[in-house]
Write a protein that holds these residues in place. Structure first.
Motif, PDB file in Angstrom:
ATOM      1  N   ASN A   7       0.804  -1.222   0.000  1.00  0.00           N
ATOM      2  CA  ASN A   7       0.000   0.000   0.000  1.00  0.00           C
ATOM      3  C   ASN A   7       0.837   1.271   0.000  1.00  0.00           C
ATOM      4  O   ASN A   7       0.291   2.362   0.010  1.00  0.00           O
ATOM      5  CB  ASN A   7      -0.959   0.011   1.188  1.00  0.00           C
ATOM      6  CG  ASN A   7      -0.250   0.134   2.516  1.00  0.00           C
ATOM      7  OD1 ASN A   7       0.920  -0.190   2.621  1.00  0.00           O
ATOM      8  ND2 ASN A   7      -0.955   0.592   3.519  1.00  0.00           N
ATOM      9  N   GLU A   8       2.162   1.144  -0.042  1.00  0.00           N
ATOM     10  CA  GLU A   8       3.023   2.318  -0.053  1.00  0.00           C
ATOM     11  C   GLU A   8       4.075   2.168  -1.146  1.00  0.00           C
ATOM     12  O   GLU A   8       4.683   1.117  -1.288  1.00  0.00           O
ATOM     13  CB  GLU A   8       3.702   2.477   1.312  1.00  0.00           C
ATOM     14  CG  GLU A   8       4.493   3.750   1.442  1.00  0.00           C
ATOM     15  CD  GLU A   8       5.033   3.938   2.858  1.00  0.00           C
ATOM     16  OE1 GLU A   8       5.097   5.101   3.275  1.00  0.00           O
ATOM     17  OE2 GLU A   8       5.392   2.950   3.512  1.00  0.00           O
ATOM     18  N   ILE A   9       4.262   3.234  -1.907  1.00  0.00           N
ATOM     19  CA  ILE A   9       5.273   3.246  -2.970  1.00  0.00           C
ATOM     20  C   ILE A   9       6.322   4.272  -2.586  1.00  0.00           C
ATOM     21  O   ILE A   9       6.021   5.461  -2.456  1.00  0.00           O
ATOM     22  CB  ILE A   9       4.649   3.602  -4.332  1.00  0.00           C
ATOM     23  CG1 ILE A   9       3.553   2.598  -4.686  1.00  0.00           C
ATOM     24  CG2 ILE A   9       5.718   3.652  -5.412  1.00  0.00           C
ATOM     25  CD1 ILE A   9       2.723   3.012  -5.880  1.00  0.00           C
ATOM     26  N   ILE A  10       7.554   3.792  -2.377  1.00  0.00           N
ATOM     27  CA  ILE A  10       8.676   4.659  -2.007  1.00  0.00           C
ATOM     28  C   ILE A  10       9.853   4.284  -2.897  1.00  0.00           C
ATOM     29  O   ILE A  10      10.129   3.102  -3.120  1.00  0.00           O
ATOM     30  CB  ILE A  10       9.088   4.465  -0.534  1.00  0.00           C
ATOM     31  CG1 ILE A  10       7.904   4.699   0.397  1.00  0.00           C
ATOM     32  CG2 ILE A  10      10.236   5.384  -0.163  1.00  0.00           C
ATOM     33  CD1 ILE A  10       8.190   4.360   1.843  1.00  0.00           C
ATOM     34  N   PHE A  11      10.571   5.291  -3.364  1.00  0.00           N
ATOM     35  CA  PHE A  11      11.764   5.061  -4.178  1.00  0.00           C
ATOM     36  C   PHE A  11      12.995   5.518  -3.416  1.00  0.00           C
ATOM     37  O   PHE A  11      12.937   6.434  -2.592  1.00  0.00           O
ATOM     38  CB  PHE A  11      11.666   5.820  -5.507  1.00  0.00           C
ATOM     39  CG  PHE A  11      10.627   5.269  -6.435  1.00  0.00           C
ATOM     40  CD1 PHE A  11      10.911   4.186  -7.248  1.00  0.00           C
ATOM     41  CD2 PHE A  11       9.360   5.826  -6.498  1.00  0.00           C
ATOM     42  CE1 PHE A  11       9.949   3.671  -8.101  1.00  0.00           C
ATOM     43  CE2 PHE A  11       8.392   5.323  -7.343  1.00  0.00           C
ATOM     44  CZ  PHE A  11       8.682   4.240  -8.148  1.00  0.00           C
ATOM     45  N   SER A  12      14.134   4.895  -3.725  1.00  0.00           N
ATOM     46  CA  SER A  12      15.412   5.332  -3.152  1.00  0.00           C
ATOM     47  C   SER A  12      15.960   6.483  -3.985  1.00  0.00           C
ATOM     48  O   SER A  12      15.383   6.866  -4.995  1.00  0.00           O
ATOM     49  CB  SER A  12      16.401   4.167  -3.141  1.00  0.00           C
ATOM     50  OG  SER A  12      16.789   3.847  -4.466  1.00  0.00           O
ATOM     51  N   TYR A  13      17.107   7.008  -3.580  1.00  0.00           N
ATOM     52  CA  TYR A  13      17.731   8.105  -4.325  1.00  0.00           C
ATOM     53  C   TYR A  13      18.174   7.678  -5.720  1.00  0.00           C
ATOM     54  O   TYR A  13      18.344   8.506  -6.597  1.00  0.00           O
ATOM     55  CB  TYR A  13      18.935   8.661  -3.555  1.00  0.00           C
ATOM     56  CG  TYR A  13      18.535   9.361  -2.283  1.00  0.00           C
ATOM     57  CD1 TYR A  13      17.903  10.599  -2.325  1.00  0.00           C
ATOM     58  CD2 TYR A  13      18.775   8.785  -1.044  1.00  0.00           C
ATOM     59  CE1 TYR A  13      17.516  11.241  -1.165  1.00  0.00           C
ATOM     60  CE2 TYR A  13      18.393   9.422   0.122  1.00  0.00           C
ATOM     61  CZ  TYR A  13      17.762  10.650   0.055  1.00  0.00           C
ATOM     62  OH  TYR A  13      17.373  11.281   1.203  1.00  0.00           O
ATOM     63  N   GLN A  14      18.353   6.374  -5.917  1.00  0.00           N
ATOM     64  CA  GLN A  14      18.735   5.858  -7.231  1.00  0.00           C
ATOM     65  C   GLN A  14      17.520   5.574  -8.114  1.00  0.00           C
ATOM     66  O   GLN A  14      17.669   5.149  -9.256  1.00  0.00           O
ATOM     67  CB  GLN A  14      19.556   4.567  -7.089  1.00  0.00           C
ATOM     68  CG  GLN A  14      20.916   4.760  -6.457  1.00  0.00           C
ATOM     69  CD  GLN A  14      20.829   4.800  -4.929  1.00  0.00           C
ATOM     70  OE1 GLN A  14      19.902   4.272  -4.337  1.00  0.00           O
ATOM     71  NE2 GLN A  14      21.801   5.436  -4.314  1.00  0.00           N
ATOM     72  N   GLY A  15      16.316   5.757  -7.585  1.00  0.00           N
ATOM     73  CA  GLY A  15      15.108   5.521  -8.368  1.00  0.00           C
ATOM     74  C   GLY A  15      14.604   4.095  -8.309  1.00  0.00           C
ATOM     75  O   GLY A  15      13.734   3.705  -9.082  1.00  0.00           O
ATOM     76  N   VAL A  16      15.140   3.308  -7.370  1.00  0.00           N
ATOM     77  CA  VAL A  16      14.738   1.911  -7.215  1.00  0.00           C
ATOM     78  C   VAL A  16      13.671   1.836  -6.118  1.00  0.00           C
ATOM     79  O   VAL A  16      13.801   2.496  -5.091  1.00  0.00           O
ATOM     80  CB  VAL A  16      15.964   1.039  -6.841  1.00  0.00           C
ATOM     81  CG1 VAL A  16      15.568  -0.403  -6.638  1.00  0.00           C
ATOM     82  CG2 VAL A  16      17.034   1.168  -7.910  1.00  0.00           C
ATOM     83  N   PRO A  17      12.616   1.036  -6.319  1.00  0.00           N
ATOM     84  CA  PRO A  17      11.594   0.941  -5.270  1.00  0.00           C
ATOM     85  C   PRO A  17      12.156   0.307  -4.000  1.00  0.00           C
ATOM     86  O   PRO A  17      12.823  -0.721  -4.043  1.00  0.00           O
ATOM     87  CB  PRO A  17      10.506   0.070  -5.885  1.00  0.00           C
ATOM     88  CG  PRO A  17      11.117  -0.594  -7.052  1.00  0.00           C
ATOM     89  CD  PRO A  17      12.279   0.235  -7.492  1.00  0.00           C
ATOM     90  N   VAL A  18      11.913   0.939  -2.857  1.00  0.00           N
ATOM     91  CA  VAL A  18      12.453   0.485  -1.574  1.00  0.00           C
ATOM     92  C   VAL A  18      11.874  -0.867  -1.185  1.00  0.00           C
ATOM     93  O   VAL A  18      12.596  -1.743  -0.714  1.00  0.00           O
ATOM     94  CB  VAL A  18      12.181   1.539  -0.476  1.00  0.00           C
ATOM     95  CG1 VAL A  18      12.548   1.021   0.891  1.00  0.00           C
ATOM     96  CG2 VAL A  18      12.929   2.828  -0.786  1.00  0.00           C
ATOM     97  N   HIS A  19      10.583  -1.061  -1.369  1.00  0.00           N
ATOM     98  CA  HIS A  19       9.919  -2.304  -0.965  1.00  0.00           C
ATOM     99  C   HIS A  19       9.835  -3.309  -2.111  1.00  0.00           C
ATOM    100  O   HIS A  19       9.030  -4.231  -2.059  1.00  0.00           O
ATOM    101  CB  HIS A  19       8.515  -2.013  -0.450  1.00  0.00           C
ATOM    102  CG  HIS A  19       8.494  -1.083   0.722  1.00  0.00           C
ATOM    103  ND1 HIS A  19       9.107  -1.376   1.919  1.00  0.00           N
ATOM    104  CD2 HIS A  19       7.944   0.133   0.877  1.00  0.00           C
ATOM    105  CE1 HIS A  19       8.917  -0.387   2.764  1.00  0.00           C
ATOM    106  NE2 HIS A  19       8.220   0.560   2.154  1.00  0.00           N
ATOM    107  N   GLY A  20      10.624  -3.155  -3.131  1.00  0.00           N
ATOM    108  CA  GLY A  20      10.573  -4.050  -4.284  1.00  0.00           C
ATOM    109  C   GLY A  20       9.497  -3.622  -5.264  1.00  0.00           C
ATOM    110  O   GLY A  20       8.742  -2.690  -5.026  1.00  0.00           O
ATOM    111  N   GLY A  21       9.430  -4.332  -6.363  1.00  0.00           N
ATOM    112  CA  GLY A  21       8.464  -3.996  -7.405  1.00  0.00           C
ATOM    113  C   GLY A  21       7.053  -4.382  -7.018  1.00  0.00           C
ATOM    114  O   GLY A  21       6.817  -5.064  -6.015  1.00  0.00           O
ATOM    115  N   ASP A  22       6.121  -3.956  -7.821  1.00  0.00           N
ATOM    116  CA  ASP A  22       4.721  -4.252  -7.557  1.00  0.00           C
ATOM    117  C   ASP A  22       3.933  -4.073  -8.846  1.00  0.00           C
ATOM    118  O   ASP A  22       4.377  -3.394  -9.775  1.00  0.00           O
ATOM    119  CB  ASP A  22       4.171  -3.310  -6.484  1.00  0.00           C
ATOM    120  CG  ASP A  22       2.869  -3.807  -5.853  1.00  0.00           C
ATOM    121  OD1 ASP A  22       2.438  -4.929  -6.177  1.00  0.00           O
ATOM    122  OD2 ASP A  22       2.296  -3.064  -5.042  1.00  0.00           O
TER     123      ASP A  22
END
Length: 143
Positions: A95-110
């Motif tokens: 239920n949450e979409i967060i990206f790192s500074y490199q543009g990679v999703p923090v919680h993995g893909g979805d």
């Protein structure tokens, strides 16, 4: 005089009346696929936007998903709330979409589905785990 047939004016009036009825019938068409596509494109654009903002500005940008709406946040500040149409819902794994500074999703893909509850058609938005790319499949799926 014994007149048989119609005058030109009578034919024009009847033709205009038939054209009016036809235009009313066409305007009552089904726009559910159009609305489904628009709402999917809007969510995809918002996800891409927070990814770019995170990579360029930093900040705590994320999106919180709910069944009938989603919120774009920067930390605890709500930047945008989007209410879906009553016949649409979001189906998601996280239920949450967060990206790192490199543009990679923090919680993995979805994979997020925007689904029309009336006819069960849906569109898919995929967030690729390794690269963070956000893909909207330009196809409306039927069950």
């Amino acid at each position: 005089m014994n007149n048989k047939g119609f005058t030109f004016i009578e034919i024009i009036i009847v033709s205009a009346f038939i054209a009016l009825l036809f235009s009313i019938a066409i305007s009552k068409g089904d726009y559910s696929n159009y609305h489904l596509r628009i709402q999917s494109q809007q969510l995809c654009a918002d996800i891409r936007n927070i990814r770019i903002l995170k990579m360029t500005e930093g900040g705590l940008y994320n999106i919180l998903l709910s069944n009938d709406h989603y919120k774009v946040l920067n930390g605890s500040k709500i930047l945008k709330t989007v209410q879906l149409l009553s016949q649409h819902e979001l189906l998601y794994g996280k239920n949450e979409i967060i990206f790192s500074y490199q543009g990679v999703p923090v919680h993995g893909g979805d994979t997020i589905r925007v689904r029309n509850k009336k006819n069960n058609r849906y569109m898919e938005i995929t967030i690729v785990p390794a690269s963070g790319r956000v893909l909207l499949k330009d196809e409306i799926y039927s069950p």
